[in-house]
Design a protein around this motif. Structure first.
Motif, PDB file in Angstrom:
ATOM      1  N   ALA A 103       0.855  -1.174   0.000  1.00  0.00           N
ATOM      2  CA  ALA A 103       0.000   0.000   0.000  1.00  0.00           C
ATOM      3  C   ALA A 103       0.891   1.224   0.000  1.00  0.00           C
ATOM      4  O   ALA A 103       1.919   1.255   0.687  1.00  0.00           O
ATOM      5  CB  ALA A 103      -0.915   0.012   1.223  1.00  0.00           C
ATOM      6  N   VAL A 104       0.511   2.224  -0.789  1.00  0.00           N
ATOM      7  CA  VAL A 104       1.214   3.507  -0.834  1.00  0.00           C
ATOM      8  C   VAL A 104       0.180   4.566  -0.509  1.00  0.00           C
ATOM      9  O   VAL A 104      -0.780   4.757  -1.266  1.00  0.00           O
ATOM     10  CB  VAL A 104       1.840   3.759  -2.217  1.00  0.00           C
ATOM     11  N   THR A 105       0.352   5.251   0.620  1.00  0.00           N
ATOM     12  CA  THR A 105      -0.735   6.099   1.082  1.00  0.00           C
ATOM     13  C   THR A 105      -0.219   7.342   1.808  1.00  0.00           C
ATOM     14  O   THR A 105       0.964   7.430   2.163  1.00  0.00           O
ATOM     15  CB  THR A 105      -1.681   5.306   2.001  1.00  0.00           C
ATOM     16  N   THR A 106      -1.120   8.292   2.012  1.00  0.00           N
ATOM     17  CA  THR A 106      -0.809   9.523   2.735  1.00  0.00           C
ATOM     18  C   THR A 106      -1.906   9.813   3.751  1.00  0.00           C
ATOM     19  O   THR A 106      -3.076   9.482   3.527  1.00  0.00           O
ATOM     20  CB  THR A 106      -0.691  10.720   1.777  1.00  0.00           C
ATOM     21  N   TYR A 107      -1.519  10.438   4.857  1.00  0.00           N
ATOM     22  CA  TYR A 107      -2.443  10.853   5.907  1.00  0.00           C
ATOM     23  C   TYR A 107      -2.284  12.355   6.120  1.00  0.00           C
ATOM     24  O   TYR A 107      -1.156  12.852   6.205  1.00  0.00           O
ATOM     25  CB  TYR A 107      -2.127  10.172   7.223  1.00  0.00           C
TER      26      TYR A 107
END
Length: 205
Positions: A140-144
């Motif tokens: 998973a490649v994600t941002t918060y």
């Protein structure tokens, strides 16, 4: 008839399905998506680039689909193309932003409509068993927008779901979770560093 060298190379190529969920092409998520696809290709993967918004994926599980959810003869019919793409992949990568401590609605709908009985899991004597065991690699490649602490105070639902139940239906395949927290206050240097790390990890995937 002997197979050609080209046939041998094609037989050895592995396919990665990249599931991307963000509506804006100018977003940082879009840059991460592009970096993921290009880096996987550079690393020798054939990429099935599944841009849910661009493809017009409908995330709504209809009443008819819900009533037929456990009918293994028909439940895949409305999303047959996506199921076939999932079955053809040996790697599965999700690229998405975290919004309100959850997935974008279109990605949640993908899980609801495509990760079906007979697809992602099977029932054996009343117990859920993994059914995507052909997936050899996952990420998973994600941002918060918020900090890691804020996410942890909410039990970080996206991370918890992908690294536990989704990993389970993959037969225990490790879920590489690449996340940039506190992006709303991240400097250009920090974003660039994360983007470079994604490129590095995906090239070596």
């Amino acid at each position: 008839m002997a197979s050609s060298a080209g046939d041998t190379v094609n037989a050895q190529r592995k396919r990665a399905m990249v599931v991307f969920a963000h509506p804006c092409e100018e977003s940082f998520s879009a840059a991460l998506h592009t970096a993921t696809v290009e880096s996987l290709q550079k690393g020798g993967w054939e990429v099935d680039d599944c841009d849910l918004n661009a493809e017009g994926f409908n995330p709504i599980l209809t009443a008819q689909e819900r009533r037929g959810y456990h009918d293994l003869d028909t439940n895949q019919d409305p999303v047959r193309g996506y199921v076939d793409r999932l079955h053809a992949a040996q790697a599965l990568i999700f690229v998405f932003p975290v919004w309100n401590f959850g997935y974008p609605a279109i990605l949640k709908g993908f899980f609801d409509r495509v990760f079906l009985p007979g697809v992602s899991f099977k029932m054996v004597d009343g117990q859920v068993r993994p059914n995507l065991t052909h997936i050899q690699k996952a990420a998973a490649v994600t941002t918060y927008g918020g900090t890691r602490l804020r996410a942890m105070l909410c039990n970080d639902p996206p991370r918890s779901c992908l690294t536990r139940p989704v990993r389970y239906v993959l037969g225990g395949t490790r879920m590489h979770y690449l996340a940039l927290y506190d992006m709303n206050r991240a400097s250009q240097e920090k974003r660039a560093s994360f983007l470079q790390n994604v490129r590095h990890q995906m090239e070596r995937f």
